[in-house]
Write a protein that holds these residues in place. Sequence first.
Motif, PDB file in Angstrom:
ATOM      1  N   ALA A  33       0.843  -1.195   0.000  1.00  0.00           N
ATOM      2  CA  ALA A  33       0.000   0.000   0.000  1.00  0.00           C
ATOM      3  C   ALA A  33       0.875   1.240   0.000  1.00  0.00           C
ATOM      4  O   ALA A  33       1.771   1.371   0.840  1.00  0.00           O
ATOM      5  CB  ALA A  33      -0.920   0.006   1.221  1.00  0.00           C
ATOM      6  N   THR A  34       0.633   2.127  -0.948  1.00  0.00           N
ATOM      7  CA  THR A  34       1.372   3.382  -0.970  1.00  0.00           C
ATOM      8  C   THR A  34       0.764   4.363   0.018  1.00  0.00           C
ATOM      9  O   THR A  34      -0.443   4.404   0.230  1.00  0.00           O
ATOM     10  CB  THR A  34       1.368   4.016  -2.367  1.00  0.00           C
ATOM     11  OG1 THR A  34       0.014   4.275  -2.769  1.00  0.00           O
ATOM     12  CG2 THR A  34       2.046   3.098  -3.380  1.00  0.00           C
ATOM     13  N   THR A  35       1.620   5.148   0.638  1.00  0.00           N
ATOM     14  CA  THR A  35       1.183   6.174   1.572  1.00  0.00           C
ATOM     15  C   THR A  35       2.244   7.255   1.624  1.00  0.00           C
ATOM     16  O   THR A  35       3.433   6.985   1.468  1.00  0.00           O
ATOM     17  CB  THR A  35       0.946   5.598   2.988  1.00  0.00           C
ATOM     18  OG1 THR A  35       0.673   6.678   3.891  1.00  0.00           O
ATOM     19  CG2 THR A  35       2.161   4.821   3.474  1.00  0.00           C
ATOM     20  N   ARG A  36       1.805   8.487   1.830  1.00  0.00           N
ATOM     21  CA  ARG A  36       2.764   9.578   1.976  1.00  0.00           C
ATOM     22  C   ARG A  36       3.081   9.845   3.440  1.00  0.00           C
ATOM     23  O   ARG A  36       3.898  10.710   3.752  1.00  0.00           O
ATOM     24  CB  ARG A  36       2.224  10.850   1.317  1.00  0.00           C
ATOM     25  CG  ARG A  36       2.253  10.788  -0.205  1.00  0.00           C
ATOM     26  CD  ARG A  36       1.806  12.085  -0.824  1.00  0.00           C
ATOM     27  NE  ARG A  36       0.386  12.343  -0.579  1.00  0.00           N
ATOM     28  CZ  ARG A  36      -0.243  13.444  -0.984  1.00  0.00           C
ATOM     29  NH1 ARG A  36       0.415  14.373  -1.651  1.00  0.00           N
ATOM     30  NH2 ARG A  36      -1.529  13.610  -0.730  1.00  0.00           N
ATOM     31  N   PRO A  48       3.649  -1.198   3.996  1.00  0.00           N
ATOM     32  CA  PRO A  48       3.509   0.193   3.553  1.00  0.00           C
ATOM     33  C   PRO A  48       4.687   0.625   2.690  1.00  0.00           C
ATOM     34  O   PRO A  48       5.841   0.280   2.973  1.00  0.00           O
ATOM     35  CB  PRO A  48       3.474   0.973   4.869  1.00  0.00           C
ATOM     36  CG  PRO A  48       4.243   0.128   5.834  1.00  0.00           C
ATOM     37  CD  PRO A  48       4.045  -1.302   5.413  1.00  0.00           C
ATOM     38  N   LEU A  49       4.403   1.376   1.655  1.00  0.00           N
ATOM     39  CA  LEU A  49       5.425   1.975   0.802  1.00  0.00           C
ATOM     40  C   LEU A  49       5.267   3.484   0.923  1.00  0.00           C
ATOM     41  O   LEU A  49       4.328   4.060   0.369  1.00  0.00           O
ATOM     42  CB  LEU A  49       5.258   1.541  -0.656  1.00  0.00           C
ATOM     43  CG  LEU A  49       5.222   0.030  -0.930  1.00  0.00           C
ATOM     44  CD1 LEU A  49       4.925  -0.236  -2.394  1.00  0.00           C
ATOM     45  CD2 LEU A  49       6.528  -0.628  -0.514  1.00  0.00           C
ATOM     46  N   VAL A  50       6.139   4.108   1.686  1.00  0.00           N
ATOM     47  CA  VAL A  50       6.035   5.541   1.927  1.00  0.00           C
ATOM     48  C   VAL A  50       6.624   6.270   0.725  1.00  0.00           C
ATOM     49  O   VAL A  50       7.848   6.371   0.562  1.00  0.00           O
ATOM     50  CB  VAL A  50       6.758   5.940   3.226  1.00  0.00           C
ATOM     51  CG1 VAL A  50       6.587   7.438   3.488  1.00  0.00           C
ATOM     52  CG2 VAL A  50       6.218   5.136   4.404  1.00  0.00           C
ATOM     53  N   ASP A  57      10.044   8.189 -10.329  1.00  0.00           N
ATOM     54  CA  ASP A  57      11.309   7.522  -9.990  1.00  0.00           C
ATOM     55  C   ASP A  57      11.259   6.952  -8.580  1.00  0.00           C
ATOM     56  O   ASP A  57      11.728   5.837  -8.338  1.00  0.00           O
ATOM     57  CB  ASP A  57      12.478   8.501 -10.125  1.00  0.00           C
ATOM     58  CG  ASP A  57      12.762   8.875 -11.572  1.00  0.00           C
ATOM     59  OD1 ASP A  57      12.370   8.100 -12.466  1.00  0.00           O
ATOM     60  OD2 ASP A  57      13.372   9.933 -11.799  1.00  0.00           O
ATOM     61  N   ALA A  58      10.700   7.709  -7.647  1.00  0.00           N
ATOM     62  CA  ALA A  58      10.593   7.226  -6.269  1.00  0.00           C
ATOM     63  C   ALA A  58       9.649   6.033  -6.188  1.00  0.00           C
ATOM     64  O   ALA A  58       9.913   5.069  -5.453  1.00  0.00           O
ATOM     65  CB  ALA A  58      10.114   8.355  -5.358  1.00  0.00           C
ATOM     66  N   LEU A  63       8.969   0.041  -5.580  1.00  0.00           N
ATOM     67  CA  LEU A  63       8.385  -1.215  -6.054  1.00  0.00           C
ATOM     68  C   LEU A  63       9.420  -2.173  -6.641  1.00  0.00           C
ATOM     69  O   LEU A  63       9.072  -3.285  -7.046  1.00  0.00           O
ATOM     70  CB  LEU A  63       7.324  -0.918  -7.116  1.00  0.00           C
ATOM     71  CG  LEU A  63       6.033  -0.259  -6.626  1.00  0.00           C
ATOM     72  CD1 LEU A  63       5.192   0.214  -7.804  1.00  0.00           C
ATOM     73  CD2 LEU A  63       5.236  -1.222  -5.759  1.00  0.00           C
ATOM     74  N   ALA A  64      10.672  -1.767  -6.674  1.00  0.00           N
ATOM     75  CA  ALA A  64      11.698  -2.528  -7.395  1.00  0.00           C
ATOM     76  C   ALA A  64      11.907  -3.932  -6.861  1.00  0.00           C
ATOM     77  O   ALA A  64      12.255  -4.847  -7.618  1.00  0.00           O
ATOM     78  CB  ALA A  64      13.021  -1.764  -7.376  1.00  0.00           C
TER      79      ALA A  64
END
Length: 399
Positions: A33-36, A48-50, A57-58, A63-64
Amino acid sequence: MDKRVALVIGATGTIGSAITKALIAANGWRVLATTRRTEPGLPDGVTPLVVDVLDRDALRAALATHSVTHVFYAALFSNPRTRRPREFDEMRRLLGLIGKMYRTLGWIPGLRGQILKAIALNSASQTPGNENERMFENVLAIVEASPHRLQHVGLVTGGKTYGMHLTPYVYPDWRELMREDTPRAPGPNFYYNQEDRLAEGARTCGYSYTISRPPFVIGFADSVSFSVLSSLAVYAALLKEQGRPLIFPGDVAAANNVYNWCDAEQIAALHLWAVEQPRAHNEAFNVDNDDPQPFRTLWPRIADALEMTPEFREQGFKVTAFMREHRHRWPQIVAAHDLQDISYARMTSDDQMAILVMHDWDMRYDLRKLRAAGFTRRVDSAEMFDRWITRLRRWRVIP
């Protein structure tokens, strides 16, 4: 067999939160889940993917090390609110004036386009920097390539697909019954750009997709700026603290016209069902509770859930003025009842309840296509409000 890897965009929002919880409950999924936010408040079991999704690019770097198989996209970038708060009857009069200009002065070069652009920006169906299109493009461009193994995308849009933001005051071809094959409404609309990009990606890359189009969504996530439910909750709390009944903020016309409601969990159920159903692939579906009701019948049930007495006034109630006058009481209510410290600005805005009841026209969703595809789940709207109000109390959001 390897678990399917779901990427949820907008996972801390009302709909994305429901989708995330449904994926966790379903098992067999690894959920990203992406989150800022560094402390997103996501459920256990979610990675979580901040990251800011606008930064391609970020996002690619975040996700790499994963191999995404499914994307559930429920994110929305909204314009900052700059309009002057108005009462519901003021909004109607303004729409009537805009509609008259649109119809009678349309011969003036560029005027109609300017009107449509202004409405789009004001209603968040477009942003000055096309952020919604850019976010969606960033996600697809990354997951369509290796190391990802994209199989399916679920995209959440909404009633603006049918020109709901234009209203019958402005839109000459407004249709009360909203169907998936209704011609696109005029003016800028990022939903159309997202749908076109998704269809093209599916054709060229071989994955499937399902698009949902809910109307008024009921649910709660504490990271959401405000929603129908949280706005109603604050309005009720301010009235209740003063010993007043739950006054319906609209007039007779608003009380009697039909609304289609959609539980956030209904949308989540649709998208998980669609993953396994070939009949739902590469299709767009209306989705709601299949229980359209006017506020005339629903408001007493909401009042009962809030332990208040319902009241209707023929000419309505100056709810925007009421909210503006009493918003300073919200922190006092939070402190007095030991509630979560969620600010007034994150729970609601002065005119959010007026926006909800400005409608003096019916809005009906046609669900025949969804039913023919095999999705038969139905939600009782009164029970839905009762359930969510009970949760808000349990979570210490309202007294």
